[in-house]
Design an enzyme around this catalytic site. Structure first.
Site, short mmCIF file in Angstrom:
data_model
loop_
_atom_site.label_atom_id
_atom_site.label_comp_id
_atom_site.label_asym_id
_atom_site.label_seq_id
_atom_site.Cartn_x
_atom_site.Cartn_y
_atom_site.Cartn_z
CD GLN A 90 -77.97 -28.80 -49.51
OE1 GLN A 90 -77.02 -28.36 -48.97
NE2 GLN A 90 -78.97 -29.20 -48.92
CG ASN A 91 -79.45 -34.45 -53.23
OD1 ASN A 91 -78.81 -34.24 -52.30
ND2 ASN A 91 -80.67 -34.72 -53.00
CG HIS A 108 -73.71 -28.65 -53.62
ND1 HIS A 108 -74.05 -29.12 -52.49
CD2 HIS A 108 -73.42 -27.25 -53.45
CE1 HIS A 108 -74.01 -28.25 -51.35
NE2 HIS A 108 -73.81 -27.01 -51.99
N GLY A 174 -84.62 -33.54 -46.41
CA GLY A 174 -83.44 -34.32 -46.31
C GLY A 174 -82.35 -33.61 -46.31
CB SER A 176 -77.66 -31.97 -41.99
OG SER A 176 -76.44 -31.63 -42.74
CG ASN A 200 -84.21 -33.70 -42.33
OD1 ASN A 200 -84.15 -33.97 -43.47
ND2 ASN A 200 -83.36 -34.11 -41.30
CB ALA A 218 -87.90 -38.26 -47.88
N1 APR Z 1 -85.97 -39.30 -45.22
C1 APR Z 1 -85.73 -37.91 -44.79
N2 APR Z 1 -84.44 -37.34 -44.47
C2 APR Z 1 -83.52 -38.14 -44.12
C3 APR Z 1 -83.51 -39.60 -44.49
C4 APR Z 1 -84.89 -40.11 -44.94
N3 APR Z 1 -84.89 -41.26 -45.27
N4 APR Z 1 -82.23 -40.34 -44.35
C5 APR Z 1 -81.48 -39.02 -43.85
N5 APR Z 1 -82.15 -38.08 -43.64
C6 APR Z 1 -81.72 -36.71 -43.32
C7 APR Z 1 -80.82 -36.71 -42.16
O1 APR Z 1 -81.58 -36.69 -40.69
C8 APR Z 1 -80.06 -35.40 -42.52
O2 APR Z 1 -80.65 -34.27 -41.74
O3 APR Z 1 -81.07 -36.26 -44.30
C9 APR Z 1 -80.07 -35.20 -43.93
C10 APR Z 1 -78.82 -35.64 -44.69
O4 APR Z 1 -77.79 -34.74 -44.32
P1 APR Z 1 -76.51 -34.60 -44.68
O5 APR Z 1 -75.65 -36.20 -44.72
O6 APR Z 1 -75.45 -33.63 -44.22
O7 APR Z 1 -76.56 -34.34 -46.30
P2 APR Z 1 -76.88 -32.70 -46.92
O8 APR Z 1 -77.64 -31.91 -45.95
O9 APR Z 1 -77.27 -32.90 -48.23
O10 APR Z 1 -75.37 -32.23 -46.89
C11 APR Z 1 -75.28 -30.98 -47.61
O11 APR Z 1 -72.95 -31.14 -47.41
O12 APR Z 1 -70.92 -32.31 -47.72
C12 APR Z 1 -71.63 -31.50 -48.40
O13 APR Z 1 -71.84 -31.38 -50.69
C13 APR Z 1 -72.46 -32.03 -49.70
O14 APR Z 1 -74.31 -31.36 -50.58
C14 APR Z 1 -73.93 -31.93 -49.44
C15 APR Z 1 -74.11 -30.85 -48.31
#
Ligand code: APR
Length: 232
Positions: A90-91, A108, A174, A176, A200, A218
């Site tokens: 998703q990154n 994405h 990583g 949510s 996570n 991670a």
């Molecule tokens: N190691 C592992 N996990 C981590 C770390 C870390 N150091 N730091 C944060 N996290 C976890 C958090 O606990 C959370 O569950 O990474 C997750 C980040 O969640 P989001 O910020 O919601 O990011 P993501 O899941 O990638 O969002 C999905 O939403 O807004 C849209 O397009 C955007 O691609 C993105 C999508």
């Protein structure tokens, strides 16, 4: 040595320890900007300067970011695991590729990419994009970041559903689990018989869908999981 097909979904959390902000953590990107202003087609139409500024800043930051031990461990897994390893990310940063991963699908889009909304042409984005940029292919004043915004269809979905149907192991790292369709991947993989693992920092919204979980940064838990996987 197992020849299992491994499909890995990554989210912003895998890049957090490379210094790139996540979206929903404390102080994350969605605490700094309204999604409707910077991550929707309507927001881009309303204020292209604001949206370009948002992605220009993220593009600059991603360009100098370096992969961390988690990205590097996944590249090692792809290299050393005899079965197929696919990363669906998703990154929009290029850290998986910088670490050496080759089999990566960016559902994405990518910060390093530019798109023409008129002719669908894609080219390497300049450091900074502006609303006055014209398409190098058709000349239209219709350029935008090659990012999938809310309300738009993520890229590679047909391929991704196919891969989820044939995965032996599905791992989410990583993320949510707040955004669909990515949040539904674990159930799709499980229905097709895959073993499912969540790696996570803390339990995600979809944690109960996973057969196995491991929590922590991670850079610690992903290399450990890769070592275990390669020693099976
Ligand atoms: N190691 C592992 N996990 C981590 C770390 C870390 N150091 N730091 C944060 N996290 C976890 C958090 O606990 C959370 O569950 O990474 C997750 C980040 O969640 P989001 O910020 O919601 O990011 P993501 O899941 O990638 O969002 C999905 O939403 O807004 C849209 O397009 C955007 O691609 C993105 C999508």
């Amino acid at each position: 040595m197992s020849h299992d097909k491994i499909v890995i979904l990554t989210g912003a959390g895998i890049s957090a320890e490379s210094g790139l902000g996540t979206f929903r953590d404390e102080g994350g990107l969605w605490a700094q900007h309204r999604i409707e202003d910077v991550a929707t087609p309507e927001g881009f139409h309303r204020n292209p300067d604001l949206v370009h500024a948002f992605y220009n800043a993220r593009r600059q930051q991603a360009a100098t970011a370096t992969p961390n031990a988690a990205h590097e461990a996944l590249a090692r897994l792809e290299r050393d695991h005899p079965g197929e390893v696919l990363i669906v990310t998703q990154n929009v940063d290029g850290l998986h590729e910088k670490a050496g991963s080759k089999n990566v699908l960016h559902m994405h889009g990518i910060l390093a990419g530019a798109l023409c909304a008129a002719c669908d042409h894609r080219w390497p984005a300049p450091g900074d994009m502006h609303k006055t940029d014209t398409c190098p292919e058709c000349g239209a004043l219709a350029t935008r970041p090659d990012i999938v915004w809310f309300g738009e269809m993520p890229y590679h979905m047909d391929d991704i559903w196919q891969h989820l149907a044939t995965a032996d192991t599905f791992v989410a790292i990583g993320t949510s689990g707040e955004v669909y369709p990515a949040a539904a991947f674990v159930q799709e993989a499980a229905i097709n018989g895959a073993h499912t693992i969540e790696l996570n920092l803390e339990p995600s919204s979809r944690v109960s869908d996973f057969a196995e979980t491991c929590f922590g940064p991670a850079t610690q838990i992903v290399p450990r999981w890769v070592d275990q996987e390669l020693s099976r």
